[in-house]
Motif scaffolding. Structure first.
Motif: not given
Length: 492
Positions: A39, A65-67, A258-259, A263, A278, A418-419
């Motif tokens: 990702y 699939q990202f924020a 959160s990312d 997931e 997200v 990740r976020s």
């Protein structure tokens, strides 16, 4: 599989639980790590802060699939369609120190109401001694959510069946375009009846399992494991995770804050990708800013001169174990032994308050602060410390500190890494143990105030793009429009 009526042998049950204890916490992160690496490689170039070399993303938002916070939405343009939104929230904040979930609901839906959407909140009875959300004039009725507290309960006592009755009455007047539940405020057996429902998860059972493990790992040698921990791990955790995985499918749309949670919902809870979205939390961008006057005033109250070289570390939140205060207490105790120019300021109240006071005049415990007092706190410190032992959700204090221009010192969990602390320039991350926290404290103090301030400026730039209440609300608005009409699912 053995019949449920047939008792299991104690040793078999113990072996199963032991296997779970050692395998679940490590196999799941490994799975997520593999997926996260692919990702990151495919999206980091597109969404790097201030990166204008890559073409803007476009397509079906349901496949993103990202924020959604990374996308551009216009605050100046009015909504293309006005929505009637139902909100189920166990509590609606009326007092001075609401919880994170309640703050999220208030911040989000106040912005949406001010953008012209008709927001109806179904919640538990309000505390009359703190009730601050009464609509007293026409303008308030237009710019604030309409609150529907149910009866037959004490203030703050949630009864979903009573709230559901109020919802049905209002829905009959004019059907709601979208329904939003804060976590399980609306139970899954009711959620099945609502095809236009979106639920925001502020924590899931699998993340809670990780939290229990991290809290147990900080036990001192010879310290017994608590009975509540044993009971929770061996008889409640696995069934709860399995139950969650099954009933989560009853919710039409899932919003992860959160990312990493996104997931988990896709890969472990097996929710179809188009139903997982997200959207990171946001905080008031006007309330939390960098202010030199507030900084000077706060530090003078600590007894620090204007030109003092002292490094002030700050932590905020409930002073309880799962927030990581055992780690912070011991790590700062060690830091004081080698540095005389350090100070720790703790904003919050709880069991650890008296322990901190035993460390002497290098530690200041402020107790619970209101929003105005928090502004001075964030501006007065040099670096914000979040040693949480709970790898779930995203603590709003991280975002408030970043918007105030402060670098981070945070536990290395996927949700934060990740976020939030997505760039090494934003601060320091550490494994949730005393040794690791002490080590990064040493590095931060050695860098000095000027270098930390430089990191803080970069944090503010990133937070202003990602963590504002406006950006969060606009992302939710677009999702709600997408749920109402498919044409709004196509971006831009």
């Amino acid at each position: 599989m053995p019949s449920q009526t047939k008792p299991k042998k104690p040793n078999s049950h113990f072996r199963l639980c032991t296997f779970l204890f050692f395998t679940v916490p490590f196999t799941i992160p490994a799975l997520l790590l593999i997926r996260a690496s692919s990702y990151s490689s495919s999206t980091s170039a597109v969404f790097s802060c201030h990166d204008t070399t890559q073409p803007p993303w476009s397509g079906d938002l349901q496949t993103a699939q990202f924020a959604w916070n990374r996308l551009a939405f216009s605050l100046t343009n009015p909504p293309p369609k006005t929505l009637k939104i139902a909100v189920f929230s166990r509590k609606w904040p009326t007092g001075p120190n609401p919880g994170g979930m309640e703050r999220h609901a208030l911040t989000l839906h106040t912005v949406l109401a001010r953008r012209g959407h008709r927001v109806h909140v179904f919640t538990s009875p309000l505390d009359p001694s703190h009730e601050t959300n009464k609509n007293t004039n026409v303008s308030d009725k237009i710019t604030n959510p309409t609150i529907h507290p149910h009866g037959d309960a004490e203030p703050g006592k949630w009864r979903y069946n009573k709230a559901w009755e109020l919802y049905q009455e209002e829905d009959q007047k004019q059907p709601f375009d979208v329904v939003h539940s804060e976590s399980v405020a609306l139970p899954y057996w009711k959620a099945r009846e609502v095809p236009n429902l979106a639920v925001t998860w502020h924590g899931i059972a699998l993340e809670s399992l990780h939290s229990s493990i991290y809290q147990d790992l900080i036990r001192k040698p010879g310290e017994p494991r608590s009975q509540s921990f044993n009971a929770s791990l061996y008889s409640a955790v696995l069934p709860k995770i399995l139950e969650e995985i099954r009933f989560f499918h009853n919710y039409a749309h899932h919003i992860a804050i959160s990312d990493s949670c996104g997931e988990m919902l896709r890969d472990v809870y097996q929710i179809p990708e188009k139903r997982v979205h997200v959207i990171l939390n946001g905080v008031d961008e006007h309330g939390f800013t960098s202010d030199e006057k507030l900084r000077s005033l706060f530090r003078s109250k600590l007894g620090l001169q204007e030109n003092s070289a002292a490094i002030v570390l700050g932590a905020a939140g409930r002073l309880v174990k799962d927030k990581g205060h055992p780690l912070l207490f011991e790590a700062f105790s060690k830091l004081m032994e080698t540095h005389s120019n350090v100070h720790l300021v703790v904003a919050g109240s709880g069991p650890w308050e008296q322990r901190y006071k035993k460390l002497g005049d290098k530690v200041t415990v402020l107790g619970s602060l209101d929003s105005n007092e928090l502004k001075g706190f964030y501006n007065g410190i040099d670096i914000f410390v979040n040693p949480t032992l709970r790898p779930q959700g995203l603590d709003l204090t991280l975002m408030e500190a970043m918007l105030s221009g402060k670098p981070m010192m945070a536990s290395r969990y996927p949700s934060i890494k990740r976020s939030v602390v997505v760039n090494d320039e934003f601060g320091f991350m550490f494994a949730p143990n005393v040794e690791a926290l002490t080590a990064v404290m040493e590095v931060a103090v050695a860098e000095g105030a000027e270098r930390l301030a430089e990191r803080g400026r970069k944090c503010r730039e990133y937070a202003a793009e990602m963590f504002t209440a406006s950006k969060m609300a606009l992302a939710y608005e677009r999702l709600f429009l997408c749920i109402k009409e498919k044409r709004f699912c196509i971006y831009p």
